[in-house]
Design a protein around this motif. Structure first.
Motif, PDB file in Angstrom:
ATOM      1  N   UNK A  37     -13.024   6.651  -4.375  1.00  0.00           N
ATOM      2  CA  UNK A  37     -12.218   5.790  -3.492  1.00  0.00           C
ATOM      3  C   UNK A  37     -12.984   5.485  -2.315  1.00  0.00           C
ATOM      4  N   UNK A  38     -14.099   6.115  -1.988  1.00  0.00           N
ATOM      5  CA  UNK A  38     -14.855   5.843  -0.797  1.00  0.00           C
ATOM      6  C   UNK A  38     -15.860   4.478  -1.129  1.00  0.00           C
ATOM      7  N   UNK A  39     -16.373   4.291  -2.045  1.00  0.00           N
ATOM      8  CA  UNK A  39     -17.278   2.906  -2.284  1.00  0.00           C
ATOM      9  C   UNK A  39     -16.397   1.662  -2.388  1.00  0.00           C
ATOM     10  N   UNK A  40     -16.890   0.780  -2.126  1.00  0.00           N
ATOM     11  CA  UNK A  40     -16.392  -0.653  -1.918  1.00  0.00           C
ATOM     12  C   UNK A  40     -16.147  -1.045  -3.573  1.00  0.00           C
ATOM     13  N   UNK A  41     -14.724  -1.622  -3.769  1.00  0.00           N
ATOM     14  CA  UNK A  41     -14.682  -2.282  -4.955  1.00  0.00           C
ATOM     15  C   UNK A  41     -14.496  -1.150  -5.751  1.00  0.00           C
ATOM     16  N   UNK A  42     -14.271   0.000  -5.676  1.00  0.00           N
ATOM     17  CA  UNK A  42     -14.017   0.858  -6.835  1.00  0.00           C
ATOM     18  C   UNK A  42     -12.736   1.166  -7.318  1.00  0.00           C
ATOM     19  N   UNK A  43     -11.661   1.002  -6.456  1.00  0.00           N
ATOM     20  CA  UNK A  43     -10.222   1.119  -6.897  1.00  0.00           C
ATOM     21  C   UNK A  43      -9.957  -0.131  -7.612  1.00  0.00           C
ATOM     22  N   UNK A  44      -9.025   0.095  -8.675  1.00  0.00           N
ATOM     23  CA  UNK A  44      -8.509  -0.889  -9.622  1.00  0.00           C
ATOM     24  C   UNK A  44      -6.930  -1.236  -9.028  1.00  0.00           C
ATOM     25  N   UNK A  45      -6.688  -2.404  -9.110  1.00  0.00           N
ATOM     26  CA  UNK A  45      -5.233  -2.677  -8.471  1.00  0.00           C
ATOM     27  C   UNK A  45      -4.339  -3.458  -9.608  1.00  0.00           C
ATOM     28  N   UNK A  46      -3.241  -2.832 -10.008  1.00  0.00           N
ATOM     29  CA  UNK A  46      -2.554  -3.267 -10.975  1.00  0.00           C
ATOM     30  C   UNK A  46      -0.920  -3.220 -10.711  1.00  0.00           C
ATOM     31  N   UNK A  47      -0.232  -4.024 -11.298  1.00  0.00           N
ATOM     32  CA  UNK A  47       1.263  -4.137 -11.093  1.00  0.00           C
ATOM     33  C   UNK A  47       1.894  -4.763 -11.963  1.00  0.00           C
ATOM     34  N   UNK A  48       3.426  -4.570 -12.420  1.00  0.00           N
ATOM     35  CA  UNK A  48       4.219  -5.240 -13.339  1.00  0.00           C
ATOM     36  C   UNK A  48       5.196  -6.079 -12.619  1.00  0.00           C
ATOM     37  N   UNK A  49       5.305  -7.435 -13.028  1.00  0.00           N
ATOM     38  CA  UNK A  49       6.399  -8.373 -12.311  1.00  0.00           C
ATOM     39  C   UNK A  49       6.032  -8.510 -10.831  1.00  0.00           C
ATOM     40  N   UNK A  50       7.172  -8.191 -10.173  1.00  0.00           N
ATOM     41  CA  UNK A  50       6.886  -8.293  -8.732  1.00  0.00           C
ATOM     42  C   UNK A  50       5.817  -7.451  -8.410  1.00  0.00           C
ATOM     43  N   UNK A  51       5.619  -6.399  -8.876  1.00  0.00           N
ATOM     44  CA  UNK A  51       4.363  -5.347  -8.774  1.00  0.00           C
ATOM     45  C   UNK A  51       3.218  -6.242  -8.856  1.00  0.00           C
TER      46      UNK A  51
END
Length: 517
Positions: free
Chosen positions: A250-264
């Motif tokens: 989680x420290x390096x830039x761009x490494x976290x993936x972001x996801x969600x469903x519908x309103x998420x």
């Protein structure tokens, strides 16, 4: 034992198919312990809450079960019944009938507070994904999808949003503050100025929560002490969170993936754009940012063109709010001049959302190179991945399809919800692989073809390469082309379904009404 389990009438989940056992721990951290990257929303919340799914060591003996319905179960069951349209008095009666009470015995196939498995990756850290739930969801409502991803070597963070989108969420007591419930807030789907203001308010809370959760992940990885009010041991000294120290990517830039469903999924789009364009000088005076972190904030350091974005059944109406409309005309960060283009973006629709023509058109624009254009285009970058599984409903992408397959089949003509979630899982994992994230191989069983282990064809990257092919290699898995009119013409409901009420529009299939185009 298997004979007795077959006699259990409670809805149940199949086992995860990845090579790792999955552990889970509940987290609730006082907001005062975390630096806020943006202004605090009103009304202020005293804590942020999330569940962590993670690859774990197999325990030597069975652990205490993790129930799908959160505690206090009686209150949550009544909240779900009210969410589905019952009055408070009627829900008090219905939550006691045996048919619904058996849901209290449904467990998630995870190990409570299990020891974290040491990552076998080259970085010696586990990849991390944050998943935002939709209306009617909770941190448990997508447990099968998130547990399946985690079983392939991903630490998945499932926030419990306190914006009034969950049937119920409990804010626990913190020093000097009393606990309080946050109940579901019924808001119309008709796009009016009042509705836009209400949805903007919900998004402001959600984005603030994600900002704080990101700060929490950084502190957890650094081994800094945090109070976890839900810890089973030593909540004041990090308790069960200490095992994650120096193991999260989680420290390096761009490494976290972001996801969600519908309103998420809306939440994820607003988050990555709000952060990426926070320093833009081109914003008009009409633009009222919902999340405005400083350019020196940690989350501004994290979200880059390399950040992977996974959108399940994106519900586009909240993106068209007048106060944030300017942001809606800007492309996702991946389309920056130095970005990878759509290679790190995937949108998966249910068939119900595919048939919702107006929403489909807006989704195509949202994931395109220039959302300000009426016709979606991707000319200068690789296109994003857009698919839908046939005979799937909106609920098929959550736990509800698996827990109540007879209901989704009868009401929405949805078939095989377990396969729908396997297809979603495969696609998400393969996008991660193609963007340099180390995750475990998809099994031959999941790929439905033993020959899938044969050599990867020239020019292909990744182990489960067929899942992102556009040639129909995977049965019932339809690829959509942003620039093609073919699928748009097949989408039979071109009315603005936002006029439906929340239950009809979000819970019962959104696009289940069809008209000839």
């Amino acid at each position: 034992m298997s004979f007795l389990s077959n006699l259990n009438p409670a809805p149940s989940f199949p086992s995860y198919t990845g090579p790792y056992a999955v552990g889970t721990t509940d987290v609730e951290i006082p907001a005062a312990e975390l630096p806020s990257p943006s202004s605090t929303p009103v009304p202020a919340l005293s804590t942020v809450s999330f569940r962590i799914f993670y690859p774990c060591e197999v325990p030597p003996k069975p652990a205490k079960p993790v129930y799908w319905l959160p505690d206090p179960q009686h209150d949550y069951l009544g909240a779900y019944v009210r969410f589905l349209g019952a009055s408070r008095r009627l829900s008090a009666f219905l939550r006691n009938i045996p048919f619904l009470r058996i849901l209290s015995y449904t467990t998630i196939p995870v190990v409570r507070n299990a020891s974290l498995l040491q990552p076998p990756t080259k970085t010696k850290r586990w990849p991390v994904m944050v998943f935002s739930h939709g209306l009617g969801g909770t941190k448990n409502a997508y447990s099968h999808l998130l547990g399946s991803i985690s079983s392939h070597g991903v630490v998945v963070i499932a926030p419990d949003h306190r914006d009034g989108s969950a049937p119920l969420s409990l804010v626990r007591a913190t020093p000097g503050l009393t606990p309080r419930p946050v109940e579901y807030r019924s808001i119309s789907h008709k796009q009016t100025s009042e509705v836009e203001e209400a949805r903007d308010g919900q998004l402001q809370i959600r984005l603030w929560e994600l900002g704080l959760i990101h700060e929490a992940l950084l502190k957890i990885d650094r081994g800094e002490p945090l109070m976890n009010t839900l810890a089973e041991k030593s909540p004041e000294t990090m308790g069960d969170l200490a095992m994650f120290s120096s193991t999260l990517d989680v420290q390096a830039p761009g490494r976290i993936s972001w996801s969600g469903h519908s309103f998420g999924a809306v939440t994820v789009v607003q988050l990555v754009k709000s952060v990426f364009y926070t320093s833009s000088k081109d914003a008009p005076s009409s633009y009222q940012p919902l999340f405005e972190p400083s350019t020196s904030s940690q989350i501004a350091h994290q979200i880059t063109p390399s950040s992977s974005v996974m959108l399940l059944d994106l519900w586009t109406m909240p993106l068209r709010s007048k106060s944030t409309r300017w942001l809606n005309t800007l492309p996702l960060p991946c389309y920056a001049p130095d970005g990878p283009g759509g290679r790190n973006v995937i949108a998966v629709l249910s068939e119900a959302f595919f048939k919702w023509g107006s929403n489909l058109n807006q989704l195509k624009r949202t994931v395109s190179e220039d959302p300000s254009l009426d016709k979606p285009v991707v000319k200068n970058h690789p296109a994003p991945y857009v698919f839908y599984p046939v005979t799937s409903a909106h609920l098929s992408q959550s736990d509800f399809g698996i827990l109540f397959p007879w209901l989704t089949r009868k009401a929405f003509k949805a078939e095989d919800p377990a396969r729908t979630l396997r297809l979603n899982t495969r696609a998400i994992l393969e996008v991660m692989r193609r963007n340099g994230v180390e995750v475990a191989d998809t099994s031959a069983i999941d790929m439905e073809d033993a020959s899938a282990h044969d050599g990867v064809p020239g020019g292909q990257i990744g182990q489960d390469w067929r899942i992102l092919q556009k040639d129909g290699s995977v049965a019932g898995w339809v690829a959509l082309d942003l620039g093609s009119r073919k699928h748009t013409e097949e989408a039979v409901n071109n009315e603005t379904a936002e006029t439906a009420d929340p239950i009809e529009a979000v819970v019962q299939g959104e696009a289940s009404k069809t008209t000839s185009s």
